[in-house]
Design an enzyme around this catalytic site. Sequence first.
Site: not given
Length: 545
Positions: A180, A460
Amino acid sequence: MSAVMTQWPQEAHTQTGAQITGQAVDGQGQVLTPAALEFLAGLHRRFEPVRQARLADRRQRQAFFDAGGLPDFRPDTAALRAGDWKVAPLPPALLDRRVEITGPVDPKMVINALNSGAKVYMADFEDSTSPTWANLIAGQRTLQQAVAGTLEWTAPGSDGAPGKHYALKPFAQQAVLMVRPRGWHLDEKHVLIDGAPMSGSLFDLGLFAFHNSDVLAAKDRGPYFYLPKLQSMEEAQLWNDVLDHIERELGLAAGQLKVTVLIETLPAVFEMDEILHALRTRIAGLNCGRWDYVFSYIKTFRRHRDKVLPERGQVTMTQPFLRSYCELLIQTCHKRGAHAMGGMAAQIPISGDDVANEAALAKVRADKLREVTAGHDGTWVAHPALIPLAQQIFDERMPTPNQRHVLREDVWATRDDLIRPSLGTITRAGFEGNVEVCVRYLAAWLDGNGCVPIHWLMEDAATAEIARTQLWQWLHSEGLHLDDGTPVDFALLERAFINLPARLGDRTRIPGASRINEAIGVLDRLTHSDTLEEFLTLPGYARLD
């Protein structure tokens, strides 16, 4: 000329127009070769004007929302949504994705994730990686070695002795690797092309493709990517054009690079058919990026007093607007022959407390059962210990490699279903918890750590963004009160900052402890600003390196 540029001949710099502004770090010569820089420069020159146009579209769309407008399905693409078309067939390696694990790109994580028993490992340069120059270069180098099969790592031991040694299992036993890159909104300030910073997206994906495509293509493993934070079909078309260009430049077959798109912005849920169509020769599926989706909902409706959400802990996937989002994604994907991936289980094992650990696992079990019953083809976990649990649930309820045959023709999700806010409250603990999560995560991120365990959840950037945008919206919406009647105002925020040391306890055990005060200052400025900053990582990035 920076110290880094002395690693290559002056001619390479002159020919490519590339300048490296970061300090030299280990592995840089193997990653940023003259040929790689020339490749990146070509990507920048071809696609940077289009990227800037798409970012301008975002700003215009948000201005419409700020003025009271609402997102909706596009009338100009109604025929496309009604059409009978499918995406291209999926490669064998992506037919069964029942459990995926995600995490940053440091050597220990990469080895453990590839060895974990999950079907897929998403190596994440975005929400779980702090984009320091050292992290980015080390991450690219680590993935190069992983693809080559040479990656190993030894943990530091005590008294100078080596610690535990980590090595990859044989290739056939490894999870399928997906990468990603960062989203379209982020620059890579350490690489200037013709004097301008290049896109973080193009840097991350371009470098990985340049160095690893031949090896992965020979193994019938892509390369495969997850694409984050798209808002429109035009942004998906930009990605498709980039990937077409990369295939031509690297001599790959058309459609060799496969992608899964995270539907993690509110505008994108109204363009899922369109996104699939724009990427139809190479898309494998869509993913319910639910934490970023909640963040996007708050950001999109930041000026809408009637769209204020309760505290994060009450905004669960059983809330109607989130359930509608997931079910529409499943229906849309399966109608087009693509995978519909479920969301993240952020829990991590709670050591030393069996009762609390079982309660956490019960939440994971219920969440994964909900996903597989709804028709998802796979799910995400943040910790290897959750893989057996998720695997068992999907094995029991999904004996086939996927559930694309489950068409969910019973789903009917209207515009209002997708934007109706959930009901709930704001508690003092919820308010102060948002302050704590945002401060602790930002401090760790500024210190180079993008994935942080806080209260037995793996936090995150997405979850920190929920905390940060909720605080801003609550504080800038008149008349809000806690459930005990206390006004939600800046005096309450000040008290939360004062109470924060007691919540943090022993700072020496907190990642990024030395930057806690800096993080408090950043959060204080962001919450007091009259304008909601688009992303926490934008002002934070200026403080890195």
